[in-house]
Design a protein around this motif. Structure first.
Motif, short mmCIF file in Angstrom:
data_model
loop_
_atom_site.label_atom_id
_atom_site.label_comp_id
_atom_site.label_asym_id
_atom_site.label_seq_id
_atom_site.Cartn_x
_atom_site.Cartn_y
_atom_site.Cartn_z
N ASP A 184 0.83 -1.20 0.00
CA ASP A 184 0.00 0.00 0.00
C ASP A 184 0.87 1.25 0.00
O ASP A 184 1.94 1.29 0.60
CB ASP A 184 -0.91 0.03 1.24
N SER A 185 0.40 2.29 -0.66
CA SER A 185 1.05 3.60 -0.63
C SER A 185 0.38 4.43 0.47
O SER A 185 -0.84 4.61 0.46
CB SER A 185 0.92 4.30 -1.98
N VAL A 186 1.15 4.91 1.44
CA VAL A 186 0.60 5.63 2.58
C VAL A 186 1.24 7.00 2.71
O VAL A 186 2.32 7.25 2.21
CB VAL A 186 0.80 4.83 3.90
N LYS A 187 0.51 7.87 3.42
CA LYS A 187 0.98 9.23 3.66
C LYS A 187 0.85 9.55 5.14
O LYS A 187 0.28 8.78 5.91
CB LYS A 187 0.15 10.25 2.86
N GLU A 188 1.37 10.71 5.51
CA GLU A 188 1.24 11.17 6.89
C GLU A 188 -0.24 11.27 7.27
O GLU A 188 -1.04 11.82 6.55
CB GLU A 188 1.91 12.54 7.05
N GLY A 189 -0.59 10.69 8.42
CA GLY A 189 -1.95 10.76 8.91
C GLY A 189 -2.81 9.55 8.58
O GLY A 189 -3.88 9.38 9.15
N VAL A 190 -2.33 8.67 7.67
CA VAL A 190 -3.10 7.46 7.34
C VAL A 190 -3.07 6.49 8.52
O VAL A 190 -2.02 6.26 9.13
CB VAL A 190 -2.52 6.79 6.07
N VAL A 191 -4.22 5.90 8.86
CA VAL A 191 -4.29 4.97 9.99
C VAL A 191 -3.60 3.66 9.61
O VAL A 191 -3.87 3.06 8.57
CB VAL A 191 -5.76 4.70 10.38
N ILE A 192 -2.70 3.22 10.49
CA ILE A 192 -1.98 1.96 10.29
C ILE A 192 -2.74 0.82 10.95
O ILE A 192 -3.00 -0.21 10.33
CB ILE A 192 -0.56 2.06 10.87
N LEU A 193 -3.08 1.00 12.22
CA LEU A 193 -3.79 -0.03 12.95
C LEU A 193 -4.52 0.58 14.13
O LEU A 193 -4.33 1.75 14.47
CB LEU A 193 -2.82 -1.14 13.41
N LYS A 194 -5.39 -0.23 14.74
CA LYS A 194 -6.11 0.20 15.94
C LYS A 194 -5.57 -0.60 17.13
O LYS A 194 -5.36 -1.81 17.02
CB LYS A 194 -7.61 -0.04 15.78
N VAL A 195 -5.37 0.08 18.24
CA VAL A 195 -4.84 -0.53 19.45
C VAL A 195 -5.83 -0.33 20.59
O VAL A 195 -6.30 0.79 20.82
CB VAL A 195 -3.47 0.07 19.83
N LYS A 196 -6.16 -1.42 21.29
CA LYS A 196 -6.98 -1.30 22.51
C LYS A 196 -6.03 -1.00 23.65
O LYS A 196 -5.17 -1.81 23.98
CB LYS A 196 -7.75 -2.58 22.78
N THR A 197 -6.16 0.17 24.22
CA THR A 197 -5.20 0.62 25.22
C THR A 197 -5.30 -0.21 26.48
O THR A 197 -6.35 -0.75 26.83
CB THR A 197 -5.43 2.10 25.57
N VAL A 198 -4.17 -0.27 27.20
CA VAL A 198 -4.07 -1.06 28.43
C VAL A 198 -3.96 -0.12 29.60
O VAL A 198 -3.24 0.88 29.54
CB VAL A 198 -2.82 -1.98 28.37
N GLY A 199 -4.68 -0.41 30.71
CA GLY A 199 -4.61 0.43 31.91
C GLY A 199 -3.22 0.44 32.50
O GLY A 199 -2.59 -0.59 32.64
N LEU A 200 -2.74 1.68 32.86
CA LEU A 200 -1.38 1.79 33.38
C LEU A 200 -1.30 2.48 34.73
O LEU A 200 -0.25 2.53 35.34
CB LEU A 200 -0.52 2.59 32.38
N VAL A 201 -2.41 3.07 35.20
CA VAL A 201 -2.37 3.87 36.43
C VAL A 201 -2.99 3.09 37.58
O VAL A 201 -4.05 2.49 37.44
CB VAL A 201 -3.10 5.21 36.22
N ALA A 202 -2.35 3.11 38.72
CA ALA A 202 -2.83 2.36 39.88
C ALA A 202 -4.09 2.97 40.44
O ALA A 202 -4.33 4.18 40.33
CB ALA A 202 -1.75 2.34 40.97
#
Length: 661
Positions: A184-202
């Motif tokens: 694929d040809s991509v440019k700045e701002g194109v979505v690469i993937l989606k990540v489900k964030t992980v809790g990091l704060v106690a």
């Protein structure tokens, strides 16, 4: 409720990808479709939250501003997640009471990472950052759906006509989906993937939100320090000053769990100048490796984490927290949260300069606007605000993006122009096909530097030196040198003679000024000596040969040559040359035209010496003749000057004793 196409800066765009499906529950600012035009690719965010009832477009449809994209059905109040409610509260706070915005965002960030609120985990889009070119090709995808990744983990490799770059993740969590494919040809701002964030704060951090402003700031920063600071004396080994802007990781010499000593080589990096081994700055056990093969790194990038021997680091106290290198100053923490609307740890991968960060910290904008700006790849400090009290609103972002899309393209840089003049190769399928052989990393990164020679009007002057007596003297000396472990080659004598000559003919070791109106004459002589290695040609630098004896030069030649073949040259070994000598040695040939290595203006090529009959006035004598090839930049050096230079050099080599006169 209908979601329509916003003003995307062009009359029409094509639906390239539909990012939602009927039945999906989406939030405000979630991307719903990807539109492409002849100018850019843009993800369209939802302006409302709800459940997708129907999709009004199909792949390939041409849409304009105001065209219906999807239809939403509002969710029941009981089915809403905690995070959209928190985001709405934060948005209202940002619009009504700007001075309380940091506290609202702190509440949002902390509540989003509560262990008991796992259902509020966000899906974060990871986009193509500014990679320095208009577009690039996806060469390799380094992760898969379901993988757990950390901030700065490499996720894809993109390639352009300038370089191969590994794109790091800007979020930590589990990969939910991948939006691109290899090729694929991509440019700045194109979505690469989606990540489900992980809790990091106690959980304890939530209690701090209820206190006053200062405790809130401590709650935001201290847990992060505790998460990143080592409890066993961990030390991060970073890329030292390589002498170049960036280099590629060619080899990783250690693995997690290995015991290493201080100054032990851990990583091999390659640039267009050389291959360098990076030593460990401490002794201990490898806990984590932060780079991958092929990744481009620069000074200060973390390579790996080592659990240092004999060190136990206590948890940082409140008084120590401001001094921690990964933590923002307390008074700056709310501004950092306001700027990014992300957990504080994302600051460690901020790609903005210090000046841009300082400007962004002063921007007044709500969380939804900040999220949209991140998705569009917009620097907030560059956008003119039109809202009340200089607040930046979505319309400001759309206007800014429209202006960028319709602005004329900047002229390509010299390095790109150097390699873009050739057309694409034709197909050879009808003529037996081809077999692809990949260039070594050193060859690949040398292409831009070599291409600069296209801009140099180069001429080569040929001559031959009678080294019969010089070779006889060398043969008398080399036995004693060999006893001392020194290899005495003819190159040592040539270097000494050339260094002597460069003190008289200073233009040959100078540089053409940028304005083309003067020559910069160097005060010292630093001579590059080309060395052939299995991976390609590298050019270590011999310092001040004019001030050294032939014996000292011979010793340093042996050391530099061995270091080059063993890939142990340091960055300083490759910097500062103002003249180069390239020798074919005993490989063969009668002459060649070496390329001037910009910003130098001259290079001397040495071909193998051969016995030839030379007329003495009465008959022919057998003489050992050494072919010389002097290539020079004709903008700085005239042909007559080059001929005089080689003529003087032949006389010096014919009778080396003239160096003493």
């Amino acid at each position: 409720m209908q979601i329509t196409t916003p003003d995307i800066g062009v009359d029409q765009a094509v639906v390239a990808e539909i990012l939602v499906k009927v039945g999906d529950s989406i939030n405000i600012d979630d991307s719903i479709v990807l539109l492409e035009s002849d100018k850019a690719s843009v993800e369209v965010p939802s302006t409302s939250a709800g459940v997708v009832k129907s999709i009004a477009v199909s792949l390939g449809d041409s849409v304009a501003e105001g065209a219906v994209l999807i239809e939403l059905e509002a969710e029941d109040a009981t089915s809403k997640t905690v995070e959209p409610q928190t985001a709405d509260a934060a948005q209202k706070t940002s619009e009504n009471t700007p001075t309380e915005l940091p506290d609202a965002e702190v509440m949002q960030e902390l509540s989003a990472h509560q262990p008991q609120a796992s259902s509020s985990a966000q899906s974060v889009d990871v986009q193509v950052p500014d990679i320095g070119v208009e577009k690039a090709i996806v060469g390799e995808i380094l992760v898969a759906v379901g993988d757990t990744i950390a901030i700065d983990d490499s996720i894809v490799v993109v390639e352009s006509d300038k370089a191969t770059v590994e794109v790091p993740s800007t979020a930590a969590g589990v990969v939910e989906s991948i939006s691109i494919q290899v090729g694929d040809s991509v440019k700045e701002g194109v979505v690469i993937l989606k990540v489900k964030t992980v809790g990091l704060v106690a959980p304890a951090s939530v209690q701090a939100v209820k206190t006053e402003s200062a405790p809130v700031q401590a709650a935001k920063t201290e847990p992060v320090v505790q998460a990143t600071a080592a409890s066993k004396g961990d030390v991060e080994v970073k890329v030292p000053d390589l002498g170049v802007d960036k280099a590629a990781v060619a080899e990783i010499l250690v693995a997690v769990g290995d015991q290493v000593e201080k100054d032990q080589s851990i990583i091999v990096v390659e640039s267009d100048k050389a291959t360098v081994e990076v030593p460990s700055s401490t002794a201990g056990v490898i806990k984590a490796i932060h780079v991958t093969l092929g990744q481009n790194v620069s000074e200060g990038v973390a390579l790996l984490t080592i659990e240092a021997e004999g060190q136990v680091a206590a948890a940082p106290t409140a008084a120590e927290a401001p001094k921690a290198p990964t933590q923002a100053k307390p008074q700056e923490a709310p501004k950092a949260a306001q700027q990014t609307n992300q957990p504080i740890q994302s600051n460690s991968v901020d790609k903005l300069s210090k000046e841009q960060n300082a400007a962004n910290a002063k921007v007044y904008a709500g969380p939804a606007v900040r999220k949209l700006a991140r998705e569009l790849g917009v620097v907030l400090a560059d956008v003119k605000a039109s809202g009340p009290h200089a607040r930046l609103i979505k319309e400001d972002l759309f206007s800014y993006v429209k202006a960028r899309l319709t602005a004329p393209q900047a002229a390509p840089v010299a390095a790109a122009a150097a390699v873009s003049g050739l057309p694409k190769l034709p197909s050879f399928d009808a003529f037996g096909g081809v077999e692809e052989k990949v260039l070594t990393r050193l060859q690949q990164v040398s292409i831009p530097q070599l291409s600069l020679n296209n801009f140099i009007p180069q001429v080569t002057q040929f001559d031959a030196a009678d080294i019969t007596e010089l070779e006889a003297w060398r043969n008398d000396l080399k036995a004693n040198f060999k006893k001392e472990g020194i290899s005495l080659t003819i190159m040592a004598f040539i270097i000494k003679a050339v260094a002597h000559l460069l003190k008289e003919e200073r233009e040959f070791a100078g540089h053409l000024a940028d304005d083309g109106k003067s020559v910069l004459l160097r005060n010292e002589i630093h001579m590059g000596i080309a060395v052939a290695t299995p991976d390609g040609l590298t050019v270590p630098v011999l310092r001040n040969p004019d001030q050294k004896s032939i014996k000292e030069i011979a010793v340093e030649l042996g050391v530099l040559g061995q270091k080059a073949r063993d890939k142990k040259l340091s960055p300083k070994d490759l910097q500062g040359a103002n003249f180069t000598i390239s020798s074919l040695g005993a490989i063969g040939g009668t002459g060649f035209t070496p390329l001037v290595n910009w910003p130098q203006v001259a290079i001397l090529g040495i071909s193998p010496a051969a016995m030839q009959p030379v007329w003495n006035g009465e008959g022919f004598d057998p003489r050992l003749m050494l072919p010389l090839s002097l290539s020079y930049d004709h903008r700085v050096i005239n042909g007559a000057d080059a001929a005089r230079f080689t003529n003087k050099l032949t006389k010096l080599l014919k009778d080396i004793r003239t160096l003493l006169i």
